[in-house]
Every structure is written in structure tokens, then in C-alpha cells.
Enzyme design. Structure first.
Site, mmCIF file in Angstrom:
data_model
loop_
_atom_site.group_PDB
_atom_site.id
_atom_site.type_symbol
_atom_site.label_atom_id
_atom_site.label_comp_id
_atom_site.label_asym_id
_atom_site.label_seq_id
_atom_site.Cartn_x
_atom_site.Cartn_y
_atom_site.Cartn_z
ATOM 1 N N HIS A 62 0.812 -1.226 0.000
ATOM 2 C CA HIS A 62 0.000 0.000 0.000
ATOM 3 C C HIS A 62 0.844 1.274 0.000
ATOM 4 O O HIS A 62 0.442 2.283 -0.573
ATOM 5 C CB HIS A 62 -1.007 -0.050 1.156
ATOM 6 C CG HIS A 62 -2.014 -1.147 0.966
ATOM 7 N ND1 HIS A 62 -2.203 -2.166 1.865
ATOM 8 C CD2 HIS A 62 -2.844 -1.400 -0.080
ATOM 9 C CE1 HIS A 62 -3.136 -2.992 1.395
ATOM 10 N NE2 HIS A 62 -3.529 -2.553 0.223
ATOM 11 N N ASP A 86 -10.081 -3.735 0.335
ATOM 12 C CA ASP A 86 -9.567 -3.862 1.709
ATOM 13 C C ASP A 86 -9.311 -2.493 2.338
ATOM 14 O O ASP A 86 -9.192 -2.396 3.564
ATOM 15 C CB ASP A 86 -8.278 -4.689 1.709
ATOM 16 C CG ASP A 86 -7.241 -4.099 0.775
ATOM 17 O OD1 ASP A 86 -6.483 -3.222 1.218
ATOM 18 O OD2 ASP A 86 -7.193 -4.481 -0.411
ATOM 19 N N GLU A 106 -15.254 -0.398 -6.581
ATOM 20 C CA GLU A 106 -15.019 -1.789 -6.159
ATOM 21 C C GLU A 106 -16.208 -2.630 -6.648
ATOM 22 O O GLU A 106 -17.354 -2.286 -6.393
ATOM 23 C CB GLU A 106 -14.873 -1.827 -4.631
ATOM 24 C CG GLU A 106 -14.990 -3.184 -3.983
ATOM 25 C CD GLU A 106 -13.955 -4.214 -4.443
ATOM 26 O OE1 GLU A 106 -12.756 -3.991 -4.255
ATOM 27 O OE2 GLU A 106 -14.387 -5.253 -4.985
ATOM 28 N N ASP A 137 -18.309 -2.345 -11.810
ATOM 29 C CA ASP A 137 -17.127 -2.855 -12.510
ATOM 30 C C ASP A 137 -16.253 -1.676 -12.970
ATOM 31 O O ASP A 137 -16.739 -0.792 -13.689
ATOM 32 C CB ASP A 137 -17.612 -3.682 -13.722
ATOM 33 C CG ASP A 137 -16.465 -4.399 -14.419
ATOM 34 O OD1 ASP A 137 -15.295 -4.011 -14.234
ATOM 35 O OD2 ASP A 137 -16.756 -5.362 -15.156
ATOM 36 N N ASP A 155 -5.850 -1.183 -8.175
ATOM 37 C CA ASP A 155 -5.464 -2.073 -7.073
ATOM 38 C C ASP A 155 -6.383 -3.292 -7.152
ATOM 39 O O ASP A 155 -7.320 -3.448 -6.388
ATOM 40 C CB ASP A 155 -5.667 -1.300 -5.757
ATOM 41 C CG ASP A 155 -5.273 -2.121 -4.539
ATOM 42 O OD1 ASP A 155 -4.866 -3.276 -4.696
ATOM 43 O OD2 ASP A 155 -5.389 -1.580 -3.424
#
Ligand code: SAM
Length: 283
Positions: A62, A86, A106, A137, A155
Site C-alpha cells: 500500500h 480492503d 469496487e 465494474d 489495485d
């Protein structure tokens, strides 16, 4: 009785972590989500049986995905993050008071729900008022914006399942369009070491190079990822990750980091010969 989490890194190599306790196991609409407690790596998150985050080594991933572009362009104000359920990338970005707006896209809301409950170490800043979460998406989301973001961070999971489209030429082309003239794209670029990961790395590199005039790759050490040797891509319309590094600006911020520093920033772009060769084959 012993419980172990095992991931196949290749058909002939397996990586295992001894599990103390399984906390969650659910099949969502997009992927299976598991959370385990382990002695060696703390709490870990896996998606479809692939290790995503461990409490012990997530700082490396990260910090390297966020501070490298931020130290190159201090004027970054508007950021698009794709994937990242996350929350670790968001946690690092929100440390910059100069950032005004973050869209996070996300695909799987369940990942965010699980991480908020079980992984506060990474999910702790998802409620920051500058963060706007869209559950869709990323491949579709990025078709719309034009000249809008100073930084896009991809990510994502690996290039199969829901993450597959995020490694295509169409996707990178739309990222180019969505970025401002000083814009930077950072992407999860796989690993050069095992053959199937190296093929994925080359595919990603070829597709980015076809779209962006500046396309560099940098490396880091992530102990729990296949081979431990992992790469991110740095692409831009002109900014160079080396020549445009603003070390003085970044260091005066006084951000405390455990992996990233501005010397390492430069070193991370110095690649081993076999990696250079793999990337040159993409010319
Ligand atoms: N930060 C993590 C790490 O340290 O490795 C990386 C993975 S993060 C959990 C990856 C996220 O990308 C997952 O939550 C997954 O749901 C999301 N994702 C996969 N494909 C996506 C897509 N097409 N659009 C948006 N998000 C996607």
C-alpha cells in the site's frame, strides 16, 4: 489438529501459512471471501483462495502503490482507485491533505463489508469524507470520465475472474482519456518470476505501452506473493517517475512510512537484467 491455508503459486510450488482460526468464509456474487487469523502474518484476507492482504506485509504494497505517484506530482487532487476493497490504498491516500476527492470503484461490496468488520488495519479510512465508493465494474466505470483524474490507481485482483478486464488495452485506453495532462496511472503489474505471472506482466506492459508515452515498471518485495518479487506499473502522459520525483516536497511532509522513502523510490525503478529483457520483449 492443524489447519493450514495453502495457495498454489505454480503447479509445482505451494505456499502455506498455519491458521489459528477461520473467521469468515462466504461465497459472494463475484468471489469466495475468507478471513483467517494466523500467528506469523496476523489476520489475512483471501479471495477465491488467493492471498490478498496480510496484516504483517500489507504496508509494503500500500505504501508503494500510493507514495510513488504522490512524490512525483504534488498537485494531485482528484484520484480514482479501482478495486482496493480492503481499504489499504485509501488509508495511505487520505494521509495527504492536498487530495480533495477520491472515487473508489469496487466490484464486490461484500469485500468492503468484510474488511470493515475484520480488517480495520486497512479499512480504517473508508469513511473519510473525501472518499466516494461506487460498487460497480471498474472496466465500465472508466468508460465515462474525460480529463478528470490526476491519478488512477488500479489495485485489482489478478487477470482472471472479475479482474480480467482491468488488464486490457480497452481499459488502459479509457484510463488515458480519464486522466489530466499531468495524470499518472499506477497498476498492479504482477511478477516477473514464475512463468504464468511473467506472461501476465508482459501482457499488461504491452497493453499499457500501446497507449501511454511513458510506461515504466517498479519493483518491491512482498513476502506472501508468489516468489516475493512483485511489480507495479507507472504510466503517464509525460511525467517521469525519476526525473520528476519531488523528493524535497515529499520529505518536508514528514509522513512516517515503514517501507517507502525517496531513495528507495529511485532504486525501485532499477530492474534486474532478466526483468528488463522480459519488458524489452514487449517493445
Ligand atoms: N490491496 C490488495 C493487496 O494488498 O493485494 C489487493 C487487492 S484488493 C482486495 C482487489 C479488489 O479488486 C477486490 O476486492 C476485488 O473485488 C476488486 N476487483 C476485481 N475486479 C474488479 C473490477 N473489474 N472492478 C472493480 N473492482 C474489482
Amino acid at each position: 489438529m492443524e489447519l493450514w491455508f495453502t495457495e498454489e503459486h505454480t503447479k509445482n510450488v505451494r505456499f502455506s501459512i498455519k491458521v489459528e482460526k477461520q473467521l469468515v468464509s462466504k461465497q459472494g456474487d463475484f468471489q469466495r471471501i475468507d478471513v483467517f487469523d494466523t500467528k506469523e502474518f496476523g489476520r489475512i484476507l483471501t479471495l477465491d483462495g488467493y492471498l490478498m492482504v496480510t496484516e504483517k506485509d500489507e504496508f509494503i504494497y500500500h505504501e508503494m502503490i500510493t507514495h510513488v505517484p504522490m512524490a512525483v506530482n504534488p498537485a494531485i487532487k482528484k484520484v480514482l482507485v479501482i478495486g482496493a476493497g480492503d481499504g489499504g490504498t485509501i488509508r495511505e491516500l487520505t494521509r495527504y491533505t492536498s487530495i480533495e476527492w477520491i472515487d473508489m470503484v469496487e466490484i464486490d461490496q461484500e469485500v468492503v463489508n468484510v474488511c470493515k468488520e475484520y480488517l480495520p488495519q486497512t479499512a480504517c479510512k473508508l469513511e473519510d469524507e473525501r472518499v466516494h465508493i461506487h460498487y460497480e465494474d471498474g472496466l465500465k466505470f472508466v468508460r465515462k470520465p474525460v480529463n478528470m483524474y490526476d491519478l488512477i490507481i488500479v489495485d485489482s485482483t489478478d487477470p482472471f475472474g472479475p479482474g480480467e478486464g482491468l488488464f486490457t488495452k480497452e481499459f488502459y485506453g479509457n484510463c488515458f482519456k480519464a486522466l489530466t495532462d499531468q495524470g499518472i496511472l499506477i497498476n498492479q503489474h504482477e511478477s516477473p518470476y514464475y512463468e504464468s505471472d511473467a506472461n501476465a506482466m508482459q501482457r499488461a506492459h504491452r497493453n499499457i505501452k500501446a497507449v501511454f508515452p511513458v510506461s515504466e515498471v517498479y519493483q518491491m518485495h512482498i513476502p506472501t506473493y508468489p516468489s516475493g518479487h512483485w511489480m507495479f506499473g507507472f504510466a503517464s502522459k509525460g511525467l517521469s517517475p525519476i526525473k520528476d520525483l519531488n523528493a524535497e516536497w515529499w520529505n518536508q511532509l514528514g509522513l512516517e512510512t515503514r517501507y517507502y522513502n525517496t531513495d528507495l523510490h529511485l532504486g525501485a525503478f532499477a530492474l534486474p537484467n532478466y526483468v528488463k529483457k522480459l519488458l524489452m520483449e514487449c517493445e
